[in-house]
Design a protein around this motif. Sequence first.
Motif, PDB file in Angstrom:
ATOM      1  N   ASP A  76      -7.568   6.832   0.416  1.00 32.78           N
ATOM      2  CA  ASP A  76      -6.335   6.195  -0.058  1.00 32.78           C
ATOM      3  C   ASP A  76      -5.675   7.135  -1.057  1.00 32.78           C
ATOM      4  O   ASP A  76      -5.953   7.082  -2.261  1.00 32.78           O
ATOM      5  CB  ASP A  76      -6.651   4.839  -0.690  1.00 32.78           C
ATOM      6  CG  ASP A  76      -5.414   4.063  -1.096  1.00 32.78           C
ATOM      7  OD1 ASP A  76      -4.326   4.664  -1.262  1.00 32.78           O
ATOM      8  OD2 ASP A  76      -5.538   2.834  -1.271  1.00 32.78           O
ATOM      9  N   LEU A  77      -4.818   8.007  -0.566  1.00 27.05           N
ATOM     10  CA  LEU A  77      -4.206   9.029  -1.404  1.00 27.05           C
ATOM     11  C   LEU A  77      -3.312   8.455  -2.494  1.00 27.05           C
ATOM     12  O   LEU A  77      -3.393   8.905  -3.641  1.00 27.05           O
ATOM     13  CB  LEU A  77      -3.436  10.035  -0.536  1.00 27.05           C
ATOM     14  CG  LEU A  77      -2.961  11.306  -1.235  1.00 27.05           C
ATOM     15  CD1 LEU A  77      -4.117  12.067  -1.872  1.00 27.05           C
ATOM     16  CD2 LEU A  77      -2.226  12.190  -0.245  1.00 27.05           C
ATOM     17  N   ILE A  94       2.941  13.240  -3.684  1.00 24.35           N
ATOM     18  CA  ILE A  94       2.308  13.292  -2.363  1.00 24.35           C
ATOM     19  C   ILE A  94       3.195  14.091  -1.414  1.00 24.35           C
ATOM     20  O   ILE A  94       4.404  13.875  -1.347  1.00 24.35           O
ATOM     21  CB  ILE A  94       2.054  11.879  -1.822  1.00 24.35           C
ATOM     22  CG1 ILE A  94       1.065  11.143  -2.734  1.00 24.35           C
ATOM     23  CG2 ILE A  94       1.545  11.926  -0.383  1.00 24.35           C
ATOM     24  CD1 ILE A  94       0.870   9.686  -2.387  1.00 24.35           C
ATOM     25  N   GLN A  95       2.561  15.001  -0.719  1.00 21.68           N
ATOM     26  CA  GLN A  95       3.229  15.844   0.266  1.00 21.68           C
ATOM     27  C   GLN A  95       2.655  15.554   1.655  1.00 21.68           C
ATOM     28  O   GLN A  95       1.469  15.249   1.782  1.00 21.68           O
ATOM     29  CB  GLN A  95       3.009  17.326  -0.062  1.00 21.68           C
ATOM     30  CG  GLN A  95       3.557  17.752  -1.397  1.00 21.68           C
ATOM     31  CD  GLN A  95       5.069  17.760  -1.390  1.00 21.68           C
ATOM     32  OE1 GLN A  95       5.687  18.385  -0.531  1.00 21.68           O
ATOM     33  NE2 GLN A  95       5.677  17.065  -2.328  1.00 21.68           N
ATOM     34  N   VAL A  96       3.489  15.689   2.671  1.00 21.84           N
ATOM     35  CA  VAL A  96       3.061  15.525   4.054  1.00 21.84           C
ATOM     36  C   VAL A  96       3.234  16.864   4.761  1.00 21.84           C
ATOM     37  O   VAL A  96       4.306  17.473   4.692  1.00 21.84           O
ATOM     38  CB  VAL A  96       3.896  14.427   4.765  1.00 21.84           C
ATOM     39  CG1 VAL A  96       3.556  14.359   6.247  1.00 21.84           C
ATOM     40  CG2 VAL A  96       3.680  13.083   4.092  1.00 21.84           C
ATOM     41  N   VAL A  97       2.180  17.307   5.420  1.00 23.13           N
ATOM     42  CA  VAL A  97       2.211  18.565   6.162  1.00 23.13           C
ATOM     43  C   VAL A  97       2.432  18.231   7.634  1.00 23.13           C
ATOM     44  O   VAL A  97       1.727  17.401   8.211  1.00 23.13           O
ATOM     45  CB  VAL A  97       0.888  19.338   5.978  1.00 23.13           C
ATOM     46  CG1 VAL A  97       0.890  20.605   6.820  1.00 23.13           C
ATOM     47  CG2 VAL A  97       0.653  19.649   4.514  1.00 23.13           C
ATOM     48  N   ALA A 105       6.377  12.929   0.695  1.00 23.65           N
ATOM     49  CA  ALA A 105       6.034  11.720   1.439  1.00 23.65           C
ATOM     50  C   ALA A 105       7.151  10.696   1.312  1.00 23.65           C
ATOM     51  O   ALA A 105       7.875  10.653   0.315  1.00 23.65           O
ATOM     52  CB  ALA A 105       4.734  11.130   0.915  1.00 23.65           C
ATOM     53  N   GLN A 106       7.308   9.887   2.349  1.00 20.97           N
ATOM     54  CA  GLN A 106       8.302   8.814   2.367  1.00 20.97           C
ATOM     55  C   GLN A 106       7.594   7.504   2.669  1.00 20.97           C
ATOM     56  O   GLN A 106       6.519   7.487   3.276  1.00 20.97           O
ATOM     57  CB  GLN A 106       9.356   9.094   3.438  1.00 20.97           C
ATOM     58  CG  GLN A 106      10.090  10.402   3.239  1.00 20.97           C
ATOM     59  CD  GLN A 106      10.937  10.776   4.456  1.00 20.97           C
ATOM     60  OE1 GLN A 106      10.971  10.078   5.460  1.00 20.97           O
ATOM     61  NE2 GLN A 106      11.609  11.907   4.360  1.00 20.97           N
ATOM     62  N   ASP A 107       8.195   6.392   2.237  1.00 15.04           N
ATOM     63  CA  ASP A 107       7.632   5.084   2.554  1.00 15.04           C
ATOM     64  C   ASP A 107       7.407   4.984   4.061  1.00 15.04           C
ATOM     65  O   ASP A 107       8.252   5.387   4.853  1.00 15.04           O
ATOM     66  CB  ASP A 107       8.567   3.960   2.104  1.00 15.04           C
ATOM     67  CG  ASP A 107       8.573   3.788   0.593  1.00 15.04           C
ATOM     68  OD1 ASP A 107       7.619   4.253  -0.070  1.00 15.04           O
ATOM     69  OD2 ASP A 107       9.531   3.183   0.070  1.00 15.04           O
ATOM     70  N   GLY A 108       6.254   4.476   4.437  1.00 15.50           N
ATOM     71  CA  GLY A 108       5.946   4.297   5.854  1.00 15.50           C
ATOM     72  C   GLY A 108       5.232   5.465   6.500  1.00 15.50           C
ATOM     73  O   GLY A 108       4.796   5.357   7.650  1.00 15.50           O
ATOM     74  N   ASP A 109       5.113   6.596   5.795  1.00 21.70           N
ATOM     75  CA  ASP A 109       4.391   7.737   6.365  1.00 21.70           C
ATOM     76  C   ASP A 109       2.929   7.391   6.589  1.00 21.70           C
ATOM     77  O   ASP A 109       2.293   6.740   5.754  1.00 21.70           O
ATOM     78  CB  ASP A 109       4.437   8.943   5.414  1.00 21.70           C
ATOM     79  CG  ASP A 109       5.707   9.749   5.508  1.00 21.70           C
ATOM     80  OD1 ASP A 109       6.406   9.646   6.528  1.00 21.70           O
ATOM     81  OD2 ASP A 109       5.996  10.486   4.544  1.00 21.70           O
ATOM     82  N   ASP A 110       2.386   7.831   7.710  1.00 21.39           N
ATOM     83  CA  ASP A 110       0.954   7.765   7.950  1.00 21.39           C
ATOM     84  C   ASP A 110       0.366   9.033   7.337  1.00 21.39           C
ATOM     85  O   ASP A 110       0.618  10.138   7.814  1.00 21.39           O
ATOM     86  CB  ASP A 110       0.663   7.705   9.449  1.00 21.39           C
ATOM     87  CG  ASP A 110      -0.827   7.682   9.757  1.00 21.39           C
ATOM     88  OD1 ASP A 110      -1.650   7.637   8.811  1.00 21.39           O
ATOM     89  OD2 ASP A 110      -1.179   7.715  10.958  1.00 21.39           O
TER      90      ASP A 110
END
Length: 136
Positions: A76-77, A94-97, A105-110
């Motif tokens: 749970d990041l 939080i970053q998404v690669v 990161a955006q709301d709803g990102d897995d």
Amino acid sequence: MNWTLEVVVVPVSDVDAAKSFYADRLGFDVDHDTDAGSARFVQLTPPGSGCSIVIGKGVTDMAPGSLKGLQLVVNDLPAARAQLVERGVEVSEIQVVGPTGTRPAQDGDDLNNVGFVHFTDPDGNAWAVQQITSRP
């Protein structure tokens, strides 16, 4: 035959400050703190981990702050990041690669396997925290 990674040496300049950071701010368990006169070994283990870190005096020739790419994994990041912030750790958002690079990161990102935050210890050793909630 299994080959398990059990210990990673982390080069630090101030053993007591680093011990406090890893134990008090990150919540690592202090397994032992051994003063052998010319050397001091402090072993700390992240909660739930099979691998520990060792900091100390006379432990390594690496320059303090030179270790990059250490990585912790959580399920749970957002909760882990909130805990780090609450404990006073300067941690990235939080970053998404993904295929086009890294983005906030955006709301709803897995976040499974692709969500990360980053921080450094007092010497500049660089850590990443990755969310893994399921493995292929």
